[in-house]
Scaffold this active site. Structure first.
Site, PDB file in Angstrom:
ATOM      1  N   LYS A 199       0.768  -1.182  -0.038  1.00  0.00           N
ATOM      2  CA  LYS A 199       0.085  -0.013   0.065  1.00  0.00           C
ATOM      3  C   LYS A 199       0.799   1.334  -0.053  1.00  0.00           C
ATOM      4  CE  LYS A 199      -3.593   2.210   3.001  1.00  0.00           C
ATOM      5  NZ  LYS A 199      -4.211   2.115   4.060  1.00  0.00           N
ATOM      6  N   GLU A 223      10.726  -4.771   4.189  1.00  0.00           N
ATOM      7  CA  GLU A 223      10.661  -6.260   3.911  1.00  0.00           C
ATOM      8  C   GLU A 223      10.143  -6.527   2.487  1.00  0.00           C
ATOM      9  OE1 GLU A 223       8.944  -5.126   6.557  1.00  0.00           O
ATOM     10  OE2 GLU A 223       9.248  -6.426   8.174  1.00  0.00           O
ATOM     11  N   GLY A 252      -4.696  -2.047   5.197  1.00  0.00           N
ATOM     12  CA  GLY A 252      -3.918  -3.020   5.032  1.00  0.00           C
ATOM     13  C   GLY A 252      -4.439  -4.478   5.296  1.00  0.00           C
ATOM     14  N   ARG A 253      -4.914  -4.577   6.261  1.00  0.00           N
ATOM     15  CA  ARG A 253      -5.596  -6.073   6.770  1.00  0.00           C
ATOM     16  C   ARG A 253      -6.913  -6.066   6.388  1.00  0.00           C
ATOM     17  NH1 ARG A 253      -4.294  -2.408  10.718  1.00  0.00           N
ATOM     18  NH2 ARG A 253      -5.844  -1.632  12.313  1.00  0.00           N
ATOM     19  N   GLU A 285      -4.061  -6.418  15.324  1.00  0.00           N
ATOM     20  CA  GLU A 285      -3.819  -5.164  14.999  1.00  0.00           C
ATOM     21  C   GLU A 285      -4.805  -4.342  15.139  1.00  0.00           C
ATOM     22  OE1 GLU A 285      -0.304  -4.812  11.816  1.00  0.00           O
ATOM     23  OE2 GLU A 285      -1.922  -4.109  10.694  1.00  0.00           O
ATOM     24  N   HIS A 320      -5.332 -33.320  18.645  1.00  0.00           N
ATOM     25  CA  HIS A 320      -3.985 -34.147  19.093  1.00  0.00           C
ATOM     26  C   HIS A 320      -2.949 -33.115  19.298  1.00  0.00           C
ATOM     27  CE1 HIS A 320      -5.837 -37.827  17.583  1.00  0.00           C
ATOM     28  NE2 HIS A 320      -6.503 -37.108  16.607  1.00  0.00           N
ATOM     29  N   LYS A 350      10.111  -0.969  14.026  1.00  0.00           N
ATOM     30  CA  LYS A 350      10.597  -0.821  12.744  1.00  0.00           C
ATOM     31  C   LYS A 350      11.782   0.358  12.697  1.00  0.00           C
ATOM     32  CE  LYS A 350       6.362  -1.246  10.054  1.00  0.00           C
ATOM     33  NZ  LYS A 350       5.593  -0.305   9.377  1.00  0.00           N
TER      34      LYS A 350
HETATM   35  O1  F6P Z   1       2.634  -4.151   9.926  1.00  0.00           O
HETATM   36  C1  F6P Z   1       1.996  -2.865   9.629  1.00  0.00           C
HETATM   37  C2  F6P Z   1       1.499  -2.829   8.427  1.00  0.00           C
HETATM   38  O2  F6P Z   1       1.344  -1.431   8.125  1.00  0.00           O
HETATM   39  C3  F6P Z   1       0.219  -3.622   8.235  1.00  0.00           C
HETATM   40  O3  F6P Z   1      -0.838  -2.835   8.602  1.00  0.00           O
HETATM   41  C4  F6P Z   1       0.117  -3.543   6.724  1.00  0.00           C
HETATM   42  O4  F6P Z   1      -0.735  -4.575   6.335  1.00  0.00           O
HETATM   43  C5  F6P Z   1       1.628  -4.235   6.567  1.00  0.00           C
HETATM   44  O5  F6P Z   1       2.370  -3.112   7.348  1.00  0.00           O
HETATM   45  C6  F6P Z   1       2.124  -3.835   5.017  1.00  0.00           C
HETATM   46  O6  F6P Z   1       2.143  -2.530   4.435  1.00  0.00           O
HETATM   47  P1  F6P Z   1       2.206  -2.044   2.977  1.00  0.00           P
HETATM   48  O7  F6P Z   1       1.190  -2.820   2.116  1.00  0.00           O
HETATM   49  O8  F6P Z   1       2.209  -0.642   3.151  1.00  0.00           O
HETATM   50  O9  F6P Z   1       3.644  -2.831   2.546  1.00  0.00           O
END
Ligand code: F6P
Length: 547
Positions: free
Chosen positions: A209, A215, A269-270, A355, A386, A514
């Protein structure tokens, strides 16, 4: 307009629930069932292909009414209207929360800052459809003219968990494209996946987003370098697409503007799998299945918006969860799906619930004086039986659980499905009734044990029971029913946030770690080290020596 701002503990209903709790906390559900032959029916909601039985909970008619009063006292209906109307209910980020608009009908109208967003949503949907069909039908090809065989989703958090869970859950509906998900910044993760790919036939979908997530950008850069070992820069346009709100950053990365799928800052995002973030879902199961998923969610949205509180599935589930969290002081909730397909469902819900509602500041800016967000965890049944069911049955903690099952299997193996479903039903029954000492006694006596041995074993073999469960029974796992199920939990999370008087749609809690990681990363190759605590300092030095 903003959300109501009411400390739930100051309401009349909360106070009434508190004294009511004292009088019913030791009641046995088993006795309640014996006393009221209509209990199961009274506490069941039948809606479309969903059968939601919440009768195996430690509630009476009065509890239920008081919980509904609580929903009224915190002005839940008003909050639902604000949510659907596109008001900036994500107040700390000054944004609307409109994942519901993503699955609205084309004829609906949803306004953000005075502009109807539905036409834009449908433009992007048309782009998703077109692109999906071109890739699936082999019309769109890689740099050597071969059709695509593999799709790699590069994203993390909401840009990974939703699409990964849905593709896995709906693998029965998949087409010939093999989908992969790269999320962790762990280089071993991306390298493992790269090892399985052929650059000529792989399509990469970078989902971020913000397009600033370390990452995702690290993984995307590593993959691009690997890709360029086999190709030239011009070929990137054929193999890389992006989903983002940050068009400038995506272009800087080298992606063709035509290959950018937009999203909007009013989609968290979620809660974004319904947007172009779900492109990998559409590619993996085909556009019409993706659309069915959205349609299912839309049906749940309509139900949540219009159903009276007492027969509103997300509302009822949220209130029951609050009952355990705030009165019984349960800390966690288990999600047990009797379907191996839903293997990643609890992991996905962890982000959605934790979150969103892992907050300790209320909508007034004050520290809350009550518990908020529950811990979510779980694994599919029967595997879970189990693994950790021992603790749910005989441990010291009260763990309310949602049991999710499907009336029909997808491959039609009735023998297996009957065994699976028998376990689903038996477990909720066992958790409800437990096993009394006299029953255990009788059983051991039938096994010809001496009275002395029976007495020694009795406490260990007894089950207290009275463990709460919701049974969610659905006709069949389809894209549509999965859409309904996910939306059901999304709205449950919303209701909980409203009652707890917190902001569910920001996530500032993920920022601090972060920031510190960036500081530490910058210290790895220099001798001066910032002012860390002694433990972190030692660990950092240990790593620097060994890396
Ligand atoms: O972990 C924090 C967060 O902002 C989430 O809410 C989001 O889903 C994720 O990082 C990824 O963010 P982006 O889509 O901006 O890479």
């Amino acid at each position: 307009m903003s959300l109501p701002n009411i400390n739930p503990t100051t309401t009349k209903s909360w106070k009434a629930l508190q004294s009511h709790f004292e009088s019913i906390k030791d009641l046995k559900m088993k006795d309640m069932f014996a006393q009221d032959p209509n209990r199961a029916n009274a506490f069941t909601i039948k809606w479309e292909d969903f059968y939601v039985d919440f009768s195996k909970n430690r509630i009476t008619e009065e509890t239920f009414e008081l919980l509904l009063d609580l929903a009224e006292d915190v002005r839940l209906k008003e909050a639902i209207n604000s949510y659907y109307a596109g008001e900036a209910i994500n107040q700390t980020e000054n944004r609307a929360v409109l994942h519901t608009a993503l699955r609205s009908k084309e004829t609906d109208k949803v306004f953000v800052d005075g502009e109807n967003v539905i036409p834009e949503i449908y433009e992007v949907k048309a782009k998703i459809k077109d692109f999906t069909n071109q890739v699936v039908n082999g019309v769109r090809k890689g740099y050597t003219g071969k059709p695509f065989t593999d799709v790699v989703n590069i994203g993390i958090g909401g840009s990974d968990l939703g699409p990964a869970m849905v593709v896995d859950s709906l693998q029965y509906y998949k087409n010939h494209l093999t989908t992969h998900f790269v999320s962790n910044v762990d280089g071993d993760h991306v390298n493992e996946i790269i090892g399985r790919l052929d650059p000529e036939t792989t399509l990469f979908v970078i989902v971020s987003k913000t397009f600033t997530t370390i990452e995702t950008l690290s993984n995307a850069n590593t993959i691009r370098s690997w890709f360029l070992e086999h190709t030239t820069k011009e070929d990137i346009a054929k193999h890389f697409v992006a989903v983002s709100t940050n068009v400038e950053k995506v272009k800087e990365f080298g992606i063709d503007e035509a290959n950018i799928f937009p999203m909007w800052n009013w989609v968290g995002g979620r809660f974004s799998l319904w947007s172009a973030v779900g492109l990998t879902i559409s590619l993996g199961i085909g556009y019409s299945n993706f659309e069915s998923l959205l349609n299912g969610a839309n049906k749940m949205d309509v139900h949540f918006k219009n159903a009276p509180l007492e027969s509103n599935i997300p509302v009822v589930l949220a209130l029951i969860s609050i009952w355990y969290n705030n009165f019984f002081k349960s800390e966690s909730e288990a999600i047990i799906a009797y379907s191996q397909y839903l293997n990643q469902f609890a992991t996905y819900l962890q982000q959605g619930a934790m979150e969103s509602n892992g907050k300790s500041i209320d909508r007034n800016g004050d520290v809350v004086n009550y518990e908020t967000g529950t811990l979510i965890w779980g694994e599919p049944g029967t595997n879970a039986q189990h693994a950790f069911f021992q603790l749910i049955h005989q441990g010291t903690k009260l763990i309310p659980a949602d049991f999710i099952g499907f009336a029909t299997s997808l491959y039609g193996n009735q023998d297996h499905h009957d065994k699976l479903t028998s376990n689903y039903l038996a477990q909720t029954e066992a958790l409800l009734n437990g096993k009394a000492q006299d029953e255990v006694h009788k059983e051991l006596k039938n096994q010809n044990l001496s009275e002395k041995d029976i007495q020694a074993l009795l406490p260990f073999k007894t089950f207290a029971g009275n463990k709460p469960t919701n049974s969610i029974f659905i006709n069949k796992l389809t894209p549509e029913s999965l859409g309904k199920l996910i939306a059901m939990y999304e709205h449950k999370i919303f209701v909980q946030g409203i009652v707890w008087n917190i902001f569910s749609y920001d996530q500032f809690g993920v920022e601090l770690g972060k920031q510190l990681a960036t500081t530490i990363l910058g210290e790895l190759d220099i001798n001066t080290i910032a002012n860390h605590d002694a433990s972190t300092q030692n660990l950092l030095e240990f790593y620097k020596q060994l890396r």
